[in-house]
Design an enzyme around this catalytic site. Structure first.
Site, PDB file in Angstrom:
ATOM      1  CG  HIS A   1     -12.282 -14.721  49.026  1.00  0.00           C
ATOM      2  ND1 HIS A   1     -13.481 -14.318  49.567  1.00  0.00           N
ATOM      3  CD2 HIS A   1     -11.680 -13.573  48.614  1.00  0.00           C
ATOM      4  CE1 HIS A   1     -13.595 -13.017  49.497  1.00  0.00           C
ATOM      5  NE2 HIS A   1     -12.514 -12.536  48.929  1.00  0.00           N
TER       6      HIS A   1
ATOM      7  CG  ASN B   1     -13.983 -16.576  52.724  1.00  0.00           C
ATOM      8  OD1 ASN B   1     -13.049 -16.057  52.122  1.00  0.00           O
ATOM      9  ND2 ASN B   1     -15.165 -16.778  52.166  1.00  0.00           N
TER      10      ASN B   1
END
Ligand code: GLP
Length: 248
Positions: free
Chosen positions: A138, A136
């Protein structure tokens, strides 16, 4: 941003290890920002191997790690302290007191996070920060959100991160729901950033980080604002950049 296009995971690992070993050779007392996860495992194997061959010494290196799960003791086999000991620290000559991993058992997270940042500042920030990236986007455990968080902080892990990391635990329920993560201040304060990625499941995060909008919805995109980033990735992780003609 300089991009190294590597054939596969092993070539990515070797390239990353060469860059880290080069940093240590040029600056034996460097401060390394270290990462966990499957991405850097191969690079650590190369570094351990080269240490055994007396090609690289960690004697004067200091390290600070990006993150740790809240609630896991250092000897828990899924804690990031345990990962660092078993993948690197136990096999090289780094001085144990010169290694820092956030304390997942701290009783006072706010004070701990402030001290972690103060320690990084006292070292003059990190010389080379190694980063993996989540599916995602991160970095560390800085999850997608509405703003970039500057300080070391406690994070509620995204459901997608818990899903992705469940493979390391007996069951999904065993994955901690929170972590302590270095914030963007320490990451962006690093003199150099070495971002590594392998596999097609990282292709979107890499594409968005390199050429998407700079937004906390994709935390890795903040790296577009850093003046010295090297991306080392295999062709699978680079496939969207290759398809878009961003790199040859
Ligand atoms: C983990 C870590 C990150 C890591 C990322 C990707 O949860 N907090 O530091 O870069 O997710 O992990 P992996 O390398 O296993 O794909």
């Amino acid at each position: 941003m300089r991009i190294f296009r590597e054939k596969d995971y092993d070539a990515m690992s070797r390239r990353a290890a060469v860059i880290i070993a080069g940093e240590i050779t040029h600056n034996p007392a460097c401060v390394l920002g270290l990462a966990t996860g499957s991405t850097p495992e191969g690079a650590y194997k190369y570094l351990v191997d080269w240490h055994r061959q007396k090609l690289v010494s960690f004697r004067n290196v200091r390290s600070v790690n990006l993150d740790e799960y809240v609630g896991l003791a250092p000897d828990h086999d899924q804690s990031y302290r345990y990962f660092m000991q078993s993948n690197l620290f136990d096999h090289v000559d780094i001085i144990p007191e010169h290694t820092q991993v956030p304390d997942g058992l701290t009783q006072d997270p706010k004070a701990f996070c402030d001290e972690y940042d103060a320690y990084i500042r006292s070292l003059g920030y990190v010389d080379m920060q190694l980063l993996g990236i989540g599916r995602n986007g991160h970095i560390g455990f800085n999850e997608p959100g509405d703003c970039f968080v500057k300080e070391t902080h406690v994070v509620d892990l995204a459901e997608s991160t818990i899903d992705a990391n469940a493979r390391f635990f007996a069951s999904r329920d065993d994955v901690p729901k929170q972590a302590i993560s270095m914030g963007m201040g320490a990451i962006m304060g690093a003199k150099k950033v070495l971002l590594c990625a392998s596999g097609e499941e990282k292709a979107e995060a890499i594409y968005n980080s390199v050429c998407g909008p700079i937004t906390p919805k994709c935390p890795g995109s903040i790296l577009q604002l850093h003046k010295n980033v090297v991306l080392v990735a295999d062709e699978a992780a680079l496939c969207k950049l290759i398809a878009a003609g961003v790199i040859a």
